[in-house]
Scaffold this motif. Sequence first.
Motif, PDB file in Angstrom:
ATOM      1  N   ALA A  17       5.182  -6.655  -4.415  1.00 32.09           N
ATOM      2  CA  ALA A  17       3.762  -6.601  -4.362  1.00 32.09           C
ATOM      3  C   ALA A  17       2.889  -6.943  -3.153  1.00 32.09           C
ATOM      4  CB  ALA A  17       3.205  -7.219  -5.477  1.00 32.09           C
ATOM      5  N   ILE A  80       2.978  -2.227 -10.904  1.00 28.13           N
ATOM      6  CA  ILE A  80       1.873  -2.821 -10.205  1.00 28.13           C
ATOM      7  C   ILE A  80       2.293  -3.147  -8.797  1.00 28.13           C
ATOM      8  CG2 ILE A  80       0.305  -4.790  -9.794  1.00 28.13           C
ATOM      9  CD1 ILE A  80      -0.044  -4.931 -12.883  1.00 28.13           C
ATOM     10  N   LYS A  83       2.638  -0.073  -6.921  1.00 21.83           N
ATOM     11  CA  LYS A  83       1.269   0.524  -6.485  1.00 21.83           C
ATOM     12  C   LYS A  83       0.580  -0.335  -5.053  1.00 21.83           C
ATOM     13  CE  LYS A  83       0.189   1.894 -11.289  1.00 21.83           C
ATOM     14  NZ  LYS A  83       1.315   2.273 -11.322  1.00 21.83           N
ATOM     15  N   CYS A  84       1.110  -1.559  -5.205  1.00 22.07           N
ATOM     16  CA  CYS A  84       0.494  -2.146  -3.965  1.00 22.07           C
ATOM     17  C   CYS A  84       1.394  -2.095  -2.829  1.00 22.07           C
ATOM     18  CB  CYS A  84       0.958  -3.873  -4.276  1.00 22.07           C
ATOM     19  SG  CYS A  84      -0.241  -4.733  -5.486  1.00 22.07           S
ATOM     20  N   ASP A 114      -4.091   4.887  -9.790  1.00 20.00           N
ATOM     21  CA  ASP A 114      -3.066   3.637  -9.943  1.00 20.00           C
ATOM     22  C   ASP A 114      -3.874   2.448 -10.510  1.00 20.00           C
ATOM     23  OD1 ASP A 114      -1.011   5.167  -9.353  1.00 20.00           O
ATOM     24  OD2 ASP A 114      -0.848   4.405  -7.163  1.00 20.00           O
ATOM     25  N   ILE A 115      -5.023   2.379 -10.193  1.00 17.85           N
ATOM     26  CA  ILE A 115      -6.087   1.160 -10.528  1.00 17.85           C
ATOM     27  C   ILE A 115      -6.524   1.436 -11.816  1.00 17.85           C
ATOM     28  CG2 ILE A 115      -8.149   0.128 -10.225  1.00 17.85           C
ATOM     29  CD1 ILE A 115      -7.789   0.360  -7.270  1.00 17.85           C
ATOM     30  N   THR A 118      -3.408   0.728 -14.237  1.00 16.16           N
ATOM     31  CA  THR A 118      -3.163  -0.748 -14.432  1.00 16.16           C
ATOM     32  C   THR A 118      -4.083  -1.433 -15.242  1.00 16.16           C
ATOM     33  OG1 THR A 118      -1.988  -0.530 -12.122  1.00 16.16           O
ATOM     34  CG2 THR A 118      -2.739  -2.774 -13.012  1.00 16.16           C
TER      35      THR A 118
END
Length: 193
Positions: A17, A80, A83-84, A114-115, A118
């Motif tokens: 991340a 997550i 995605k980061c 993605d946000i 999440t």
Amino acid sequence: MNSALRQLPNALTLARALAGPLGAVLLVQSSQAVVESDAVRLGLLAVLVFIIAALTDWLDGWLARRLNAESALGALLDPIADKCLVGGYLIAYCAISGFDAYLVLPVLVIVGRDIAITVLRLVRPSPGTLHVTLTAKTKTALQMVITAVPFALILVGFRDIALWYHYWIGAVWFLALLTAWSAWPYVQAALKR
């Protein structure tokens, strides 16, 4: 078993991340470097960060299973972290392109989806209960490959960006469509509650 060793999978996930923003900064600095040797050094560091971080996507899950250290926290953090990593590099490409609308629009779809997913995972009555689908795993693998394509092309000698840039943009648009489509099972699962 040593409890510190059982935390290794989650530590790798957290490192992935953090690698996204770090690699993105290195990539942008590489593109802005005045001295070519600095640009090459920073670019290679950005590539190295991405490759190592992408490999941890497989390694953290394997270690969690091997060490019998699978956890709800790890299941929540893993997507997550992906995605980061991918989002950080895609945003860096947007900055390097001068925020070319043909690139920014699909990246907005990818990062926005993605946000949203999440947030959906976090606000559910039981956070983390939206399990990763096979489509989402495939999407993540494709995201990592397509994000790495510019590195690979430059490393093998394709320095004429105009030659391949538009094809790569097409791949990012395909990825945006796949990313948006892969959100539907999560939305369906959330609506069933």
